[in-house]
Design an enzyme around this catalytic site. Structure first.
Site, PDB file in Angstrom:
ATOM      1  N   VAL A  81      -0.406  -5.444   3.652  1.00 40.40           N
ATOM      2  CA  VAL A  81      -0.814  -4.046   3.582  1.00 40.40           C
ATOM      3  C   VAL A  81      -2.084  -3.898   4.412  1.00 40.40           C
ATOM      4  CG1 VAL A  81       0.223  -3.554   1.341  1.00 40.40           C
ATOM      5  CG2 VAL A  81      -2.123  -4.435   1.440  1.00 40.40           C
ATOM      6  N   SER A  82      -2.401  -2.652   4.769  1.00 40.55           N
ATOM      7  CA  SER A  82      -3.528  -2.417   5.665  1.00 40.55           C
ATOM      8  C   SER A  82      -4.862  -2.281   4.945  1.00 40.55           C
ATOM      9  CB  SER A  82      -3.289  -1.143   6.496  1.00 40.55           C
ATOM     10  OG  SER A  82      -2.166  -1.288   7.328  1.00 40.55           O
ATOM     11  N   ARG A  83      -4.840  -1.718   3.720  1.00 38.67           N
ATOM     12  CA  ARG A  83      -6.093  -1.352   3.073  1.00 38.67           C
ATOM     13  C   ARG A  83      -6.218  -1.955   1.673  1.00 38.67           C
ATOM     14  NH1 ARG A  83      -3.743   3.411   4.577  1.00 38.67           N
ATOM     15  NH2 ARG A  83      -3.622   4.124   2.415  1.00 38.67           N
ATOM     16  N   ASP A 113      -0.217   4.203   8.128  1.00 37.20           N
ATOM     17  CA  ASP A 113      -0.688   2.895   8.556  1.00 37.20           C
ATOM     18  C   ASP A 113      -1.607   3.006   9.764  1.00 37.20           C
ATOM     19  OD1 ASP A 113      -0.214   0.667   7.065  1.00 37.20           O
ATOM     20  OD2 ASP A 113       1.114  -0.267   8.529  1.00 37.20           O
TER      21      ASP A 113
END
Length: 208
Positions: free
Chosen positions: A67-69, A167
């Site tokens: 995941v990005s965050r 994203d």
């Protein structure tokens, strides 16, 4: 399976007729070796290399999640559970590698570990929920390496992935945060004002 086969075995491996193989030989496109008695022998390992590579089940199955965050940690756990459950249903023992960070580059520890294992020939199968979970851009070279190393790639596409816009918004915010910190200093008011402005713009874009 013997590595060298007669013309009939080569014909079956390639899915062409014996007549075609003989024509290719005359044209110099595919030259067989000859036995002492003059019989044709084809190198099946060159014609069909996948028949002579290690089977995927003899090597590790790696499930990769990202995941990005930081506020997406719940989604990261969900990805891992989906991957592990799928492997269990298939009877595959798997190793899960997870990353938390932007999908814009190859510098994450998990991706580096995954690539090193693939290049070393230790991986037989790669499992991901969506292509974008591996890398938002640039996944194709990784898939090309997998093909060269005879790594089976399984993309589940189960459930709804985060949208490209969400994203990219997170990735852009991360890039601007780093660049502004370098430009203005991590604690400067100008830096914080810029970051706050970007965050507001991202939130407004996501609600549109």
């Amino acid at each position: 399976m013997e590595r060298y086969g007669a013309i009939g075995e080569a014909s079956a491996a390639l899915g062409v007729s014996i007549t075609t193989l003989r024509r290719w030989e005359r044209e110099g496109k595919l030259l067989p070796e000859r036995t002492a008695g003059g019989q044709r022998r084809y190198d099946l390992a060159k014609l069909k290399p996948e028949l002579f590579r290690a089977a995927p089940q003899d090597r590790t199955t790696i499930a990769y999640a990202r995941v990005s965050r930081h506020d997406q940690k719940d989604d990261l756990e969900r990805q891992k559970q989906v991957l592990e459950l799928y492997c269990a249903r298939q009877g595959w023992a798997c190793e899960v590698i997870a990353d938390l960070g932007s999908g814009m580059h190859y510098h994450k520890k998990g991706v580096q570990r995954l690539l090193n294992a693939i290049i070393a020939g230790d991986v037989g199968r790669l499992l991901i929920t969506h292509t974008g979970r591996l890398l938002r851009f640039g996944a194709e070279p990784v898939f090309a390496i997998c093909e060269a190393k005879n790594v089976e790639v399984v993309i589940l596409n189960q459930g709804e992935d985060t949208t490209v816009e969400e994203d990219l918004a997170g990735d852009v915010l991360a890039i601007i945060t780093v660049c502004s910190a370098r430009l203005y200093g991590s604690r400067s008011r100008k830096n914080q004002k810029l970051i706050d402005g970007v965050k507001k713009a991202v939130e407004e874009a996501q609600t549109c």
